[in-house]
Design a protein around this motif. Structure first.
Motif, PDB file in Angstrom:
ATOM      1  N   UNK A 180      41.465  39.835  25.723  1.00 27.90           N
ATOM      2  CA  UNK A 180      41.396  41.381  25.610  1.00 27.90           C
ATOM      3  C   UNK A 180      40.251  41.957  25.667  1.00 27.90           C
ATOM      4  N   UNK A 181      39.133  41.330  24.686  1.00 29.47           N
ATOM      5  CA  UNK A 181      37.894  41.762  24.586  1.00 29.47           C
ATOM      6  C   UNK A 181      37.032  41.747  25.706  1.00 29.47           C
ATOM      7  N   UNK A 182      37.123  40.883  26.684  1.00 29.89           N
ATOM      8  CA  UNK A 182      36.549  40.827  27.902  1.00 29.89           C
ATOM      9  C   UNK A 182      37.063  41.704  28.892  1.00 29.89           C
ATOM     10  N   UNK A 183      38.603  42.089  28.857  1.00 31.17           N
ATOM     11  CA  UNK A 183      39.037  43.066  29.750  1.00 31.17           C
ATOM     12  C   UNK A 183      38.495  44.434  29.229  1.00 31.17           C
ATOM     13  N   UNK A 184      38.233  44.859  28.069  1.00 30.66           N
ATOM     14  CA  UNK A 184      37.651  45.746  27.503  1.00 30.66           C
ATOM     15  C   UNK A 184      36.276  46.151  27.765  1.00 30.66           C
ATOM     16  N   UNK A 185      35.455  45.224  27.877  1.00 29.75           N
ATOM     17  CA  UNK A 185      34.017  44.901  28.155  1.00 29.75           C
ATOM     18  C   UNK A 185      34.294  45.257  29.664  1.00 29.75           C
ATOM     19  N   UNK A 186      34.768  44.793  30.423  1.00 29.33           N
ATOM     20  CA  UNK A 186      34.890  45.331  31.895  1.00 29.33           C
ATOM     21  C   UNK A 186      35.077  46.750  32.257  1.00 29.33           C
ATOM     22  N   UNK A 187      36.321  46.932  31.321  1.00 31.68           N
ATOM     23  CA  UNK A 187      36.612  48.483  31.568  1.00 31.68           C
ATOM     24  C   UNK A 187      35.615  49.477  31.215  1.00 31.68           C
ATOM     25  N   UNK A 188      34.894  49.356  30.190  1.00 31.19           N
ATOM     26  CA  UNK A 188      33.925  49.828  29.571  1.00 31.19           C
ATOM     27  C   UNK A 188      32.555  49.997  30.770  1.00 31.19           C
ATOM     28  N   UNK A 189      32.210  48.916  31.170  1.00 29.25           N
ATOM     29  CA  UNK A 189      31.214  48.720  32.523  1.00 29.25           C
ATOM     30  C   UNK A 189      31.617  49.515  33.488  1.00 29.25           C
ATOM     31  N   UNK A 190      32.872  49.493  33.844  1.00 26.84           N
ATOM     32  CA  UNK A 190      33.504  50.298  35.234  1.00 26.84           C
ATOM     33  C   UNK A 190      33.298  51.907  34.836  1.00 26.84           C
ATOM     34  N   UNK A 191      33.639  52.165  33.766  1.00 29.42           N
ATOM     35  CA  UNK A 191      33.768  53.776  33.254  1.00 29.42           C
ATOM     36  C   UNK A 191      32.221  54.051  33.208  1.00 29.42           C
ATOM     37  N   UNK A 192      31.390  53.293  32.793  1.00 35.70           N
ATOM     38  CA  UNK A 192      29.909  53.684  32.535  1.00 35.70           C
ATOM     39  C   UNK A 192      29.196  53.806  34.097  1.00 35.70           C
ATOM     40  N   UNK A 193      29.634  52.695  34.674  1.00 32.14           N
ATOM     41  CA  UNK A 193      29.193  52.753  36.131  1.00 32.14           C
ATOM     42  C   UNK A 193      29.514  54.071  37.063  1.00 32.14           C
TER      43      UNK A 193
END
Length: 65
Positions: free
Chosen positions: A47-60
């Motif tokens: 879940x933490x890794x998925x949240x990190x990926x979502x955060x990176x996608x939103x920032x990008x």
């Protein structure tokens, strides 16, 4: 494949593996660890890794505008 999508994929796989351990290994006995607890830990990490990926996608996507 971008870093964000890689984190999303790894997180989803880890989360699903943890969910499978948590659901289906309740009566399996292993001498050192409890597999259901390992499943909970894997779900948290996934879940933490998925949240990190979502955060990176939103920032990008916000940076690309």
């Amino acid at each position: 494949m971008t870093r964000a999508s890689k984190h999303l994929l790894e997180g989803a796989v880890t989360l699903l593996a943890g969910l499978a351990l948590w659901l289906f290994t309740g009566d399996v006995e292993v001498p050192v660890v409890t597999l259901t607890k390992v499943g909970v830990v894997l779900m948290c990490v996934g879940g933490a890794q998925t949240a990190w990926g979502l955060t990176g996608a939103v920032r990008r996507s916000a940076r690309g505008r």
